[in-house]
Design a protein around this motif. Structure first.
Motif, PDB file in Angstrom:
ATOM      1  N   GLY A  70       4.994 -11.367  -2.704  1.00 20.62           N
ATOM      2  CA  GLY A  70       4.747 -10.617  -1.481  1.00 20.62           C
ATOM      3  C   GLY A  70       5.030  -9.149  -1.640  1.00 20.62           C
ATOM      4  N   TYR A  71       6.095  -8.814  -2.357  1.00 23.32           N
ATOM      5  CA  TYR A  71       6.412  -7.399  -2.594  1.00 23.32           C
ATOM      6  C   TYR A  71       5.314  -6.726  -3.406  1.00 23.32           C
ATOM      7  CZ  TYR A  71       8.656  -3.252  -4.507  1.00 23.32           C
ATOM      8  OH  TYR A  71       8.927  -1.957  -4.886  1.00 23.32           O
ATOM      9  N   GLU A  72       4.890  -7.384  -4.455  1.00 19.55           N
ATOM     10  CA  GLU A  72       3.842  -6.809  -5.292  1.00 19.55           C
ATOM     11  C   GLU A  72       2.543  -6.615  -4.506  1.00 19.55           C
ATOM     12  OE1 GLU A  72       4.014  -5.501  -8.272  1.00 19.55           O
ATOM     13  OE2 GLU A  72       6.159  -5.941  -8.310  1.00 19.55           O
ATOM     14  N   TYR A  73       2.233  -7.574  -3.660  1.00 21.93           N
ATOM     15  CA  TYR A  73       1.017  -7.456  -2.855  1.00 21.93           C
ATOM     16  C   TYR A  73       1.130  -6.303  -1.867  1.00 21.93           C
ATOM     17  CZ  TYR A  73      -3.152  -9.012  -0.295  1.00 21.93           C
ATOM     18  OH  TYR A  73      -4.393  -9.087   0.303  1.00 21.93           O
ATOM     19  N   LEU A  74       2.315  -6.112  -1.306  1.00 20.68           N
ATOM     20  CA  LEU A  74       2.521  -5.019  -0.363  1.00 20.68           C
ATOM     21  C   LEU A  74       2.287  -3.668  -0.997  1.00 20.68           C
ATOM     22  CD1 LEU A  74       5.693  -5.828   1.788  1.00 20.68           C
ATOM     23  CD2 LEU A  74       3.414  -5.244   2.639  1.00 20.68           C
ATOM     24  N   ILE A  75       2.804  -3.461  -2.194  1.00 20.73           N
ATOM     25  CA  ILE A  75       2.767  -2.122  -2.789  1.00 20.73           C
ATOM     26  C   ILE A  75       1.526  -1.863  -3.636  1.00 20.73           C
ATOM     27  CG2 ILE A  75       5.278  -1.988  -2.783  1.00 20.73           C
ATOM     28  CD1 ILE A  75       5.199  -2.370  -5.842  1.00 20.73           C
ATOM     29  N   SER A  76       0.819  -2.919  -4.021  1.00 26.63           N
ATOM     30  CA  SER A  76      -0.354  -2.687  -4.869  1.00 26.63           C
ATOM     31  C   SER A  76      -1.524  -3.614  -4.582  1.00 26.63           C
ATOM     32  CB  SER A  76       0.031  -2.828  -6.351  1.00 26.63           C
ATOM     33  OG  SER A  76       0.556  -4.126  -6.614  1.00 26.63           O
ATOM     34  N   GLY A  77      -1.418  -4.468  -3.560  1.00 27.76           N
ATOM     35  CA  GLY A  77      -2.480  -5.423  -3.274  1.00 27.76           C
ATOM     36  C   GLY A  77      -3.689  -4.805  -2.588  1.00 27.76           C
ATOM     37  N   ASP A  78      -4.769  -5.560  -2.581  1.00 31.32           N
ATOM     38  CA  ASP A  78      -6.038  -5.053  -2.042  1.00 31.32           C
ATOM     39  C   ASP A  78      -6.285  -5.539  -0.625  1.00 31.32           C
ATOM     40  OD1 ASP A  78      -6.465  -7.700  -2.661  1.00 31.32           O
ATOM     41  OD2 ASP A  78      -8.405  -7.370  -3.649  1.00 31.32           O
ATOM     42  N   TYR A  79      -5.259  -5.478   0.249  1.00 29.94           N
ATOM     43  CA  TYR A  79      -5.478  -5.848   1.649  1.00 29.94           C
ATOM     44  C   TYR A  79      -6.237  -4.772   2.402  1.00 29.94           C
ATOM     45  CZ  TYR A  79      -0.901  -3.461   1.796  1.00 29.94           C
ATOM     46  OH  TYR A  79       0.158  -2.594   1.618  1.00 29.94           O
ATOM     47  N   TYR A 112       3.558   6.951  -2.446  1.00 31.09           N
ATOM     48  CA  TYR A 112       3.979   5.563  -2.282  1.00 31.09           C
ATOM     49  C   TYR A 112       3.315   4.862  -1.111  1.00 31.09           C
ATOM     50  CZ  TYR A 112       6.874   6.945   1.699  1.00 31.09           C
ATOM     51  OH  TYR A 112       7.299   7.407   2.920  1.00 31.09           O
ATOM     52  N   ASP A 113       2.844   5.635  -0.104  1.00 27.71           N
ATOM     53  CA  ASP A 113       2.251   5.019   1.086  1.00 27.71           C
ATOM     54  C   ASP A 113       0.734   4.902   0.987  1.00 27.71           C
ATOM     55  OD1 ASP A 113       2.196   7.769   1.144  1.00 27.71           O
ATOM     56  OD2 ASP A 113       2.711   7.962   3.262  1.00 27.71           O
ATOM     57  N   TYR A 114       0.214   5.039  -0.216  1.00 26.88           N
ATOM     58  CA  TYR A 114      -1.200   4.796  -0.492  1.00 26.88           C
ATOM     59  C   TYR A 114      -1.312   3.861  -1.686  1.00 26.88           C
ATOM     60  CZ  TYR A 114      -2.727   8.496   2.662  1.00 26.88           C
ATOM     61  OH  TYR A 114      -2.971   9.260   3.790  1.00 26.88           O
ATOM     62  N   THR A 115      -2.427   3.134  -1.744  1.00 29.06           N
ATOM     63  CA  THR A 115      -2.659   2.220  -2.848  1.00 29.06           C
ATOM     64  C   THR A 115      -4.067   2.399  -3.385  1.00 29.06           C
ATOM     65  OG1 THR A 115      -1.123   0.564  -1.979  1.00 29.06           O
ATOM     66  CG2 THR A 115      -2.766  -0.221  -3.536  1.00 29.06           C
ATOM     67  N   ALA A 116      -4.169   2.418  -4.693  1.00 29.97           N
ATOM     68  CA  ALA A 116      -5.474   2.468  -5.340  1.00 29.97           C
ATOM     69  C   ALA A 116      -5.986   1.037  -5.502  1.00 29.97           C
ATOM     70  CB  ALA A 116      -5.367   3.148  -6.697  1.00 29.97           C
ATOM     71  N   ILE A 117      -7.210   0.818  -5.049  1.00 29.54           N
ATOM     72  CA  ILE A 117      -7.797  -0.518  -5.144  1.00 29.54           C
ATOM     73  C   ILE A 117      -9.230  -0.406  -5.661  1.00 29.54           C
ATOM     74  CG2 ILE A 117      -6.415  -1.544  -3.310  1.00 29.54           C
ATOM     75  CD1 ILE A 117      -9.267  -1.101  -1.714  1.00 29.54           C
ATOM     76  N   THR A 118      -9.767  -1.514  -6.057  1.00 25.97           N
ATOM     77  CA  THR A 118     -11.166  -1.563  -6.460  1.00 25.97           C
ATOM     78  C   THR A 118     -11.963  -2.222  -5.346  1.00 25.97           C
ATOM     79  OG1 THR A 118     -10.580  -1.718  -8.794  1.00 25.97           O
ATOM     80  CG2 THR A 118     -12.815  -2.393  -8.174  1.00 25.97           C
ATOM     81  N   ASN A 129      -1.328   2.144   2.775  1.00 30.46           N
ATOM     82  CA  ASN A 129      -0.754   0.809   2.740  1.00 30.46           C
ATOM     83  C   ASN A 129       0.332   0.670   3.817  1.00 30.46           C
ATOM     84  OD1 ASN A 129       1.753   1.829   1.718  1.00 30.46           O
ATOM     85  ND2 ASN A 129       0.989   1.677  -0.378  1.00 30.46           N
ATOM     86  N   CYS A 130       0.995  -0.473   3.859  1.00 32.38           N
ATOM     87  CA  CYS A 130       1.974  -0.763   4.913  1.00 32.38           C
ATOM     88  C   CYS A 130       3.179   0.172   4.892  1.00 32.38           C
ATOM     89  CB  CYS A 130       2.457  -2.206   4.800  1.00 32.38           C
ATOM     90  SG  CYS A 130       1.196  -3.442   5.177  1.00 32.38           S
ATOM     91  N   MET A 131       3.453   0.791   3.726  1.00 33.68           N
ATOM     92  CA  MET A 131       4.607   1.683   3.628  1.00 33.68           C
ATOM     93  C   MET A 131       4.446   2.925   4.496  1.00 33.68           C
ATOM     94  SD  MET A 131       6.524  -0.028   1.546  1.00 33.68           S
ATOM     95  CE  MET A 131       5.743  -1.506   2.163  1.00 33.68           C
TER      96      MET A 131
END
Length: 490
Positions: A70-79, A112-118, A129-131
């Protein structure tokens, strides 16, 4: 490029001393016969504890998952499914990367409050992201799960969208590029929410309004976006304060007004409405949110970082358990939490957030139906939106870190929470995370006569009121100080 960020009475005794002097016997007799007898002083009535109308919230067993995943998904997941093309984001970000989450790869280069996704078409994009709302810094200590107390939603986040559009067109060759197509849904959502979710004060969060705007554009069953909204959204923005994540494991309902019932994981998907394509993506995200919930439930409240007077705190504990614990529970080796929804009449805090959901209107009726009879409320592990009016009396774990207080963040310190008479009508703070008051417990502030700027909280505005929760007014100053010292230990 700017970052796109989201509480007896005082009994007055008076004595009228009537004295008269009569020198003659006749006058004395006249007094005895004709004057009414002087009232004898009455005993001071005991102050009764206020009657608090409340109802217990039923337990809602939750799904279980893997906290680490869950932590990994929060900080780097593609939600998130859409966002600003990666290279364009880097060009527009002037600050140095803040890799406090120790992420790797592309995420090491962005805040930290953004995530790179494909994206689904293969383009690399960056999305919030949620942060952005659920992590914050206090006294130089970064805490995941602490609601963001300094986020700035006082601006229209769509104000620079035209410039961003032009830059992306130029950089990637027009609106047919994979990067533009991966950016398009994010663009549409920002255009929709930008002008309708502006708060009056920095630190206030428009999460409820953001959700209303997003669902107004999505089919309740397929979740597909429609450019023309299904219903008009009201102009008012009722602010909320972001609750601490570590409290959720104790609660039977989500949000200050307790409208989130049954499956909490489904509720988490609400943030993904910003960028998702359709219900198939929602189902994919739902399968991962069980892990996110497990992570959130693993969080513990941060310990108070300064000195605590243990003797005074022990006095405060006894006072707390005789006055506050009925609603807020007990703490220590054998904690208890009653999960009470307190009526507006009893708590007296600003009613606007609660009233919005208990008052029939086109947007409110649409909102309730959208969740309860659409994908969120009819698929397995359903979410139910139920508005009964009032506010949850929350758990108080880590309360020292969660200033400002009340559901709308209208009270800057715990001392002001426990002394409604002294609460400031308008107050400003520096928003420095170290500008902390260890005596009052909360943020240092300056009393203002008018609303100076966006850093001024004005409690006369709709939804921003600081009245109610006057239960602490009956305490003496020394009792109040002792309770505050105890609250530091939670």
């Amino acid at each position: 490029m700017k970052k796109i960020y989201f509480l007896v009475s005082t009994i007055i005794l008076y004595t009228l001393v009537l004295s008269c002097s009569k020198e003659s016997k006749e006058d004395l007799i006249d007094i005895v016969v004709n004057e009414k007898p002087i009232d004898q002083p009455e005993e001071e009535p005991e102050v009764e504890d206020p009657t608090i109308e409340s109802s217990p919230l039923p337990d809602n067993p939750q799904r279980t998952g893997d906290a680490s995943a869950g932590y990994e998904y929060l900080i780097s997941g593609d939600y998130m499914s859409s966002g600003i093309p990666y290279d364009a984001f880097l060009l527009g970000t002037s600050e140095n990367p803040d890799n406090r989450l120790n992420r790797t790869g592309d995420n090491a280069n962005i805040p930290y409050d953004y995530t790179a996704i494909t994206a689904s078409n293969g383009a690399k994009v960056v999305a919030p992201n949620c942060m952005a709302c659920h992590a914050s810094t206090i006294n130089n200590n970064f805490i995941i799960g602490l609601g963001s107390h300094d986020a700035d939603f006082t601006v229209n986040r769509a104000s620079n969208i035209a410039l961003l559009n032009s830059g992306i067109r130029a950089l990637y060759g027009g609106e047919e590029s994979a990067e533009w197509l991966a950016y398009d849904q994010f663009r549409k959502s920002i255009v929709a929410i930008g002008p309708k979710t502006i708060t009056e004060t920095r630190g206030s969060n428009p999460a409820d309004k953001i959700t209303q705007v997003l669902v107004s554009h999505r089919d309740k069953n397929t979740l597909i976006w429609q450019d023309t909204p299904f219903v008009d959204v009201l102009e008012d923005v009722i602010p909320t304060d972001v609750p601490a994540w570590w409290l959720l494991k104790k609660k039977n309902a989500m949000f200050y007004h307790a409208i989130g019932r049954f499956d909490f994981c489904k509720s988490f998907i609400g943030s993904s409405l910003l960028t998702m394509g359709d219900a198939s993506k929602a189902a994919e995200i739902d399968s991962k949110m069980v892990d996110v919930l497990a992570y959130i439930q693993s969080l513990e409240a941060p310990e108070y970082p300064f000195t605590i007077d243990t003797d005074l705190a022990q006095q405060g504990k006894l006072l707390f358990e005789n006055t506050c614990a009925t609603c807020h529970g007990t703490y220590g080796d054998n904690p208890s939490y009653p999960n009470l929804l307190v009526t507006l009449k009893s708590v007296g805090t600003d009613p606007e957030l609660s009233d919005h959901y208990t008052t029939s209107s086109p947007i409110n009726d649409y909102f309730m139906d959208w969740f309860n009879s659409g994908w969120f409320g009819t698929t397995s592990n359903k979410l139910q939106i139920k508005a009964e009016g009032g506010y949850i009396a929350p758990p108080l774990d880590g309360i020292w870190a969660t200033a400002p207080y009340f559901h709308n963040g209208s009270v800057p310190t715990l001392e002001d929470v426990l002394n409604s008479v002294d609460r400031p009508t308008r107050w400003s703070r520096s928003f420095l995370n170290t500008d902390y008051n260890q005596i009052k417990v909360g943020w240092n502030y300056t009393i203002e006569q008018t609303k100076v700027d966006k850093n001024t909280y004005d409690t006369t505005l709709k939804g921003y009121g600081n009245t109610g929760h006057s239960f602490g007014d009956q305490l003496t100053n020394s009792e109040r100080t002792a309770i505050i010292e105890y609250l530091k230990t939670l």
